[in-house]
Design an enzyme around this catalytic site. Structure first.
Site, PDB file in Angstrom:
ATOM      1  N   GLY A  81       0.812  -1.219   0.000  1.00 37.10           N
ATOM      2  CA  GLY A  81       0.000   0.000   0.000  1.00 37.10           C
ATOM      3  C   GLY A  81       0.842   1.265   0.000  1.00 37.10           C
ATOM      4  O   GLY A  81       1.969   1.272   0.497  1.00 37.10           O
ATOM      5  N   ARG A 145       1.154  -5.871  -4.822  1.00 40.14           N
ATOM      6  CA  ARG A 145       1.212  -6.770  -3.670  1.00 40.14           C
ATOM      7  C   ARG A 145       1.675  -8.187  -4.021  1.00 40.14           C
ATOM      8  O   ARG A 145       1.549  -9.097  -3.208  1.00 40.14           O
ATOM      9  CB  ARG A 145      -0.154  -6.825  -2.988  1.00 40.14           C
ATOM     10  CG  ARG A 145      -0.564  -5.531  -2.289  1.00 40.14           C
ATOM     11  CD  ARG A 145      -1.714  -5.755  -1.328  1.00 40.14           C
ATOM     12  NE  ARG A 145      -2.194  -4.523  -0.713  1.00 40.14           N
ATOM     13  CZ  ARG A 145      -1.641  -3.976   0.370  1.00 40.14           C
ATOM     14  NH1 ARG A 145      -0.612  -4.540   0.942  1.00 40.14           N
ATOM     15  NH2 ARG A 145      -2.126  -2.860   0.872  1.00 40.14           N
ATOM     16  N   ASP A 176       5.714  -8.076   5.426  1.00 43.04           N
ATOM     17  CA  ASP A 176       5.728  -9.189   4.466  1.00 43.04           C
ATOM     18  C   ASP A 176       6.755  -8.957   3.355  1.00 43.04           C
ATOM     19  O   ASP A 176       7.486  -9.859   2.960  1.00 43.04           O
ATOM     20  CB  ASP A 176       4.343  -9.376   3.831  1.00 43.04           C
ATOM     21  CG  ASP A 176       3.401 -10.110   4.765  1.00 43.04           C
ATOM     22  OD1 ASP A 176       3.896 -10.879   5.613  1.00 43.04           O
ATOM     23  OD2 ASP A 176       2.177  -9.895   4.668  1.00 43.04           O
ATOM     24  N   LYS A 202       8.402   0.491   5.314  1.00 46.53           N
ATOM     25  CA  LYS A 202       7.253   1.306   4.878  1.00 46.53           C
ATOM     26  C   LYS A 202       5.948   0.739   5.403  1.00 46.53           C
ATOM     27  O   LYS A 202       5.771  -0.461   5.385  1.00 46.53           O
ATOM     28  CB  LYS A 202       7.229   1.307   3.345  1.00 46.53           C
ATOM     29  CG  LYS A 202       6.029   1.943   2.727  1.00 46.53           C
ATOM     30  CD  LYS A 202       5.301   1.030   1.739  1.00 46.53           C
ATOM     31  CE  LYS A 202       4.543  -0.084   2.416  1.00 46.53           C
ATOM     32  NZ  LYS A 202       3.567  -0.774   1.579  1.00 46.53           N
ATOM     33  N   THR A 203       5.075   1.505   5.875  1.00 45.43           N
ATOM     34  CA  THR A 203       3.642   1.212   6.037  1.00 45.43           C
ATOM     35  C   THR A 203       3.014   2.266   6.949  1.00 45.43           C
ATOM     36  O   THR A 203       3.558   2.576   8.018  1.00 45.43           O
ATOM     37  CB  THR A 203       3.319  -0.204   6.593  1.00 45.43           C
ATOM     38  OG1 THR A 203       1.890  -0.294   6.728  1.00 45.43           O
ATOM     39  CG2 THR A 203       3.951  -0.534   7.929  1.00 45.43           C
ATOM     40  N   ASP A 205       0.530   1.765   8.593  1.00 41.25           N
ATOM     41  CA  ASP A 205      -0.044   1.058   9.745  1.00 41.25           C
ATOM     42  C   ASP A 205       0.837   1.166  10.997  1.00 41.25           C
ATOM     43  O   ASP A 205       0.363   0.934  12.103  1.00 41.25           O
ATOM     44  CB  ASP A 205      -0.252  -0.433   9.423  1.00 41.25           C
ATOM     45  CG  ASP A 205      -1.284  -0.639   8.324  1.00 41.25           C
ATOM     46  OD1 ASP A 205      -1.803   0.364   7.809  1.00 41.25           O
ATOM     47  OD2 ASP A 205      -1.570  -1.797   7.986  1.00 41.25           O
ATOM     48  N   ARG A 252      -4.456  -2.189   8.991  1.00 44.21           N
ATOM     49  CA  ARG A 252      -5.012  -3.532   8.777  1.00 44.21           C
ATOM     50  C   ARG A 252      -5.254  -4.350  10.049  1.00 44.21           C
ATOM     51  O   ARG A 252      -6.338  -4.865  10.249  1.00 44.21           O
ATOM     52  CB  ARG A 252      -4.083  -4.307   7.844  1.00 44.21           C
ATOM     53  CG  ARG A 252      -4.786  -5.400   7.256  1.00 44.21           C
ATOM     54  CD  ARG A 252      -4.202  -6.434   6.496  1.00 44.21           C
ATOM     55  NE  ARG A 252      -5.354  -7.197   6.082  1.00 44.21           N
ATOM     56  CZ  ARG A 252      -6.026  -8.012   6.871  1.00 44.21           C
ATOM     57  NH1 ARG A 252      -5.625  -8.232   8.100  1.00 44.21           N
ATOM     58  NH2 ARG A 252      -7.096  -8.647   6.445  1.00 44.21           N
TER      59      ARG A 252
HETATM   60  P1  FBP Z   1       0.771  -1.990   3.627  1.00 36.78           P
HETATM   61  O1  FBP Z   1       0.797  -2.905   4.809  1.00 36.78           O
HETATM   62  O2  FBP Z   1       1.143  -2.642   2.365  1.00 36.78           O
HETATM   63  O3  FBP Z   1       1.581  -0.763   3.883  1.00 36.78           O
HETATM   64  O4  FBP Z   1      -0.725  -1.476   3.407  1.00 36.78           O
HETATM   65  C1  FBP Z   1      -1.476  -1.066   4.478  1.00 36.78           C
HETATM   66  C2  FBP Z   1      -2.894  -0.693   4.121  1.00 36.78           C
HETATM   67  O5  FBP Z   1      -2.993   0.677   3.853  1.00 36.78           O
HETATM   68  C3  FBP Z   1      -3.822  -1.110   5.267  1.00 36.78           C
HETATM   69  O6  FBP Z   1      -3.889  -0.104   6.230  1.00 36.78           O
HETATM   70  C4  FBP Z   1      -5.103  -1.400   4.566  1.00 36.78           C
HETATM   71  O7  FBP Z   1      -5.886  -2.338   5.247  1.00 36.78           O
HETATM   72  C5  FBP Z   1      -4.652  -1.958   3.251  1.00 36.78           C
HETATM   73  O8  FBP Z   1      -3.379  -1.397   2.987  1.00 36.78           O
HETATM   74  C6  FBP Z   1      -5.589  -1.643   2.125  1.00 36.78           C
HETATM   75  O9  FBP Z   1      -5.171  -2.340   1.007  1.00 36.78           O
HETATM   76  P2  FBP Z   1      -5.479  -1.928  -0.492  1.00 36.78           P
HETATM   77  O10 FBP Z   1      -4.519  -0.835  -0.836  1.00 36.78           O
HETATM   78  O11 FBP Z   1      -5.167  -3.149  -1.250  1.00 36.78           O
HETATM   79  O12 FBP Z   1      -6.902  -1.483  -0.560  1.00 36.78           O
END
Ligand code: FBP
Length: 552
Positions: A81, A145, A176, A202-203, A205, A252
C-alpha cells in the site's frame, strides 16, 4: 502537467540527513556490532537462512570513510500500500548513488515485485526524480502486492537482476515485503549471484517497528492527515450538537493509527483492537461501553460525540474472529464451489451447512450488508479485506437497536443520530510531512550506503528519531534478526514479527489515563492541517507515539 503552488514549493525543500550521511561519501564510515540472532525460533531461522543468518548490526559514523566508490546499478521496488514519503526514499537512494559515483544508475521496477519478476522497468534519471521530490503517492514507478514465492518467480527475479547487471535490489515495503527481501537475499547468495538485497520500512499502519526500527515511514503523515479531519469533525460536532460520528481508521491489524489519532484529538471513545482481544470483549460488551457514554452525555444534553474505530477491530472481537477464520477456511477449501454461488441467498444456504452454530447465529444477527462484505474476495494472503468492511456501520446499527430498547425501558432519554466515516486512502498519499520527507530521504541514502558497504539482507534503519534530524543515527539491521516462525495457511513460515499496540506501553498508558474523562466530557483538540513551512514546533514534531516510546 499542471501542479499546485504547494507542490512547486515542496520541490525546493531539501530534506535533512543525519550528520554521518550529510558530508562527503569519503567521510562515511561503516562500523559493525556483534553477530545477531532472531526474535525467537533461532534454530529454524538459522536453518532457512543458512548464508544470511547472524550478521552484525551496521552503523554509519563520520570518520575515515570505508565505502566502495565503484559505480553501482541498483533496482528499486515499491511494495504494498501507498505510504507518504516513498518517493523520497527513492530520491535519497538516487542522490546517494550519484554522490558515490556519477556513473551509478538506478532503475525502478514497475508495479511492485511483479516488475522484477516480469522485467518491467524504467530508468530513473534526474528529471524523473526531481519531479517527485517531497511528493506523496507511489506514481513514480507504481506498487503492487505480488509476493515472490514460487521457484519460478525467484528464478525470474534473478534473471532480471542479472540481465541488468544489478549490484543490488532495494525493496521498500512492510513486514511481508521485507520478509520477502530476506528470502530473495538468501536465494541470491545460494545461487552465488553478487546481488545485494536491502529493505526499507514502509507502512502507514506503523506495525513494522521494534527496538531497531522506531517507526515505519508514512505513519506520521497518514495519522496527522486523519487527525486533522477528526479535529474538523469534532469542531463540527460540538457546533451542531446533534451527531455522533463513528470514524473507522485504516490500519489492517494493529491499532497504532487509532491510538495516535486519539492522543492527538481526545475523542469520546477510541476502541483499541489489541485490548478488545486481550480482555476477550464481545461485540455486546463493546456496544454497552459506547452506549454508556452516549447515555451519560445525553444526561448533560450533549447528544453528540466522536468514536474512533480501528480498521482491524472485527478480527479481534472473539466471536467475529472465529466467524472470519471459519469463513477464510471455508472459502479456501471450497473455492470453486463458493465462487459458483451467484446470490447471497445461495451463499447463505451453503454456509448454513458448513458453519459452526455460533458463527451461523452471528452471521444472521449482523446487518446483511456487513455479512455480504465479509464474503468479498480475500487479499493475496487469504485474509478478509478489512478496509472493505464497514465496521462503523455495524456498530451504529447495533447501538441504535440497543438505545431504542433502553429508551422503551425509560433508561435513556436522549436523541441519537449517527454518521459513519472511513479515513484510509485519504492519508496514504498525502504530501509527506517534514518528518516523513527527512526520514524517507535518510532511509534511501542509508540504503545506498549499505550497498556501498557491500552488505545484503539488511533493512535500512534510522534511529533516535525523536531528536532533531542531524542527531539521527543511520545504519542497517539484519532482516533475520527481526524474524520468528509463524503459522501461515497452516504452514510454519519465517516472518518479521508484526508490532501490535502494547497494552503495557507508554502510548496506551497515556490514553488509558485520560479516556474515562474524554468519554463523558468534551475535551476535543483540533491539531489542524499539516504545516510544511514555519516554526519547528509546528512543522517538525514527531507523532506522540514516537515521542512517548523514545522516553526510555
Ligand atoms: P501496507 O501494509 O502494504 O503498507 O498497506 C497497508 C494498508 O494501507 C492497510 O492499512 C489497509 O488495510 C490496506 O493497505 C488496504 O489495502 P489496499 O490498498 O489493497 O486497498
Amino acid at each position: 502537467m499542471e501542479i499546485s503552488n504547494l507542490q512547486k514549493a515542496r520541490y525546493a525543500y531539501q530534506p535533512k540527513l543525519p550528520v554521518a550521511l550529510a558530508g562527503s561519501i569519503a567521510s562515511i564510515k561503516v562500523e559493525f556490532g556483534e553477530p545477531t540472532g532472531a526474535v525467537s525460533d533461532t534454530g529454524d531461522i538459522k536453518e532457512i537462512f543458512k548464508r544470511g543468518f547472524g550478521k552484525p548490526l551496521a552503523a554509519f559514523r563520520k570518520g575515515e570513510g570505508n565505502l566502495s566508490a565503484k559505480p553501482l546499478t541498483v533496482g528499486v521496488i515499491l511494495s504494498g500500500g501507498q505510504a507518504p514519503g516513498g518517493h523520497n526514499v527513492i530520491a535519497g537512494l538516487f542522490d546517494g548513488l550519484k554522490k558515490g559515483n556519477p556513473r551509478s544508475s538506478l532503475i525502478g521496477f514497475r508495479g511492485g515485485p511483479a516488475g522484477l519478476v516480469e522485467n518491467s522497468f524504467i530508468e530513473l534519471d534526474e528529471e524523473i526524480i526531481d519531479r517527485h521530490r517531497n511528493t506523496g503517492g507511489f506514481d513514480m514507478i507504481g506498487s503492487g502486492r505480488t509476493k515472490i514465492e514460487t521457484p519460478a518467480q525467484f528464478a525470474a527475479a534473478l534473471e532480471t537482476a542479472t540481465l541488468h547487471r544489478l549490484s543490488a535490489v532495494v525493496i521498500i515495503g512492510g513486514d511481508d515485503s521485507n520478509t520477502n527481501a530476506a528470502l530473495l537475499a538468501e536465494y541470491f547468495l545460494e545461487k552465488g549471484a553478487p546481488i545485494a538485497v536491502i529493505g526499507c520500512p514502509k507502512t502507514i499502519d506503523g506495525d513494522l517497528k521494534n527496538e531497531y526500527i522506531e517507526t515505519s515511514f508514512g505513519f506520521d503523515t497518514a495519522v496527522k492527515t486523519y487527525s486533522e479531519l477528526i479535529g474538523n469533525i469534532m469542531n463540527d460536532a460540538s457546533s451542531a450538537r446533534k451527531y455522533w460520528h463513528f470514524i473507522k481508521l485504516m490500519g489492517r491489524s494493529a491499532s497504532h493509527i487509532a491510538l495516535e489519532a486519539a492522543l492527538q484529538t481526545h475523542p469520546n471513545i477510541c476502541l483499541i483492537s489489541e485490548e478488545v482481544e486481550d480482555k476477550q470483549r464481545s461485540l455486546n460488551q463493546i456496544i454497552d461501553e459506547v452506549c454508556d457514554a452516549v447515555i451519560k452525555r445525553a444526561e448533560k444534553k450533549e447528544n453528540f460525540g466522536v468514536v474512533l474505530i480501528p480498521e482491524g477491530l472485527v478480527e479481534f472481537v472473539p466471536e467475529m474472529k472465529k466467524l472470519i477464520s471459519e469463513l477464510n477456511d471455508i472459502m479456501a477449501a471450497h473455492e470453486a464451489e463458493f465462487t459458483g454461488l451467484h446470490s447471497f441467498d445461495a451463499q447463505r444456504s451453503f454456509l448454513e451447512k458448513v458453519f459452526s452454530r455460533e458463527s451461523m447465529v452471528l452471521f444472521e444477527t449482523i446487518p446483511e450488508e456487513i455479512s455480504k462484505q465479509l464474503l468479498l474476495d480475500r487479499d493475496p494472503h487469504g485474509n478478509v479485506q478489512v478496509s472493505r468492511i464497514e465496521t462503523e456501520k455495524l456498530l451504529i446499527s447495533l447501538i441504535e437497536k440497543k438505545l431504542a430498547k433502553l429508551k422503551a425501558q425509560g433508561a435513556y432519554k436522549g436523541s441519537f443520530s449517527a454518521l459513519g466515516h472511513f479515513f484510509g486512502y485519504e492519508g496514504r498519499s498525502a504530501f509527506p510531512t517534514n518528518f516523513d520527507a527527512d526520514y524517507c530521504y535518510s532511509l534511501g541514502f542509508s540504503a545506498f550506503a549499505l550497498i556501498a558497504a557491500g552488505l545484503s539482507g539488511y533493512i535500512s534503519s534510522v534511529r533516535n528519531l525523536a531528536a532533531p534530524a542531524h542527531e539521527w543515527q543511520a545504519g542497517g539491521v539484519p532482516l533475520t534478526m527481526m524474524m520468528n516462525m509463524e503459522k501461515r495457511h497452516g504452514k510454519s513460515k519465517p516472518v518479521i514479527k508484526k508490532a501490535l499496540v502494547e497494552l503495557n506501553g507508554k502510548p496506551f498508558a497515556a490514553f488509558a489515563a485520560e479516556r474515562a474523562r474524554w468519554a463523558v466530557e468534551t475535551h476535543y483538540v483540533n491539531p489542524g492541517a499539516i504545516q510544511y513551512f514555519g516554526p519547528p514546533d509546528v512543522c517538525d514534531q514527531t507523532t506522540i507515539t514516537l515521542k512517548l516510546e523514545s522516553e526510555r
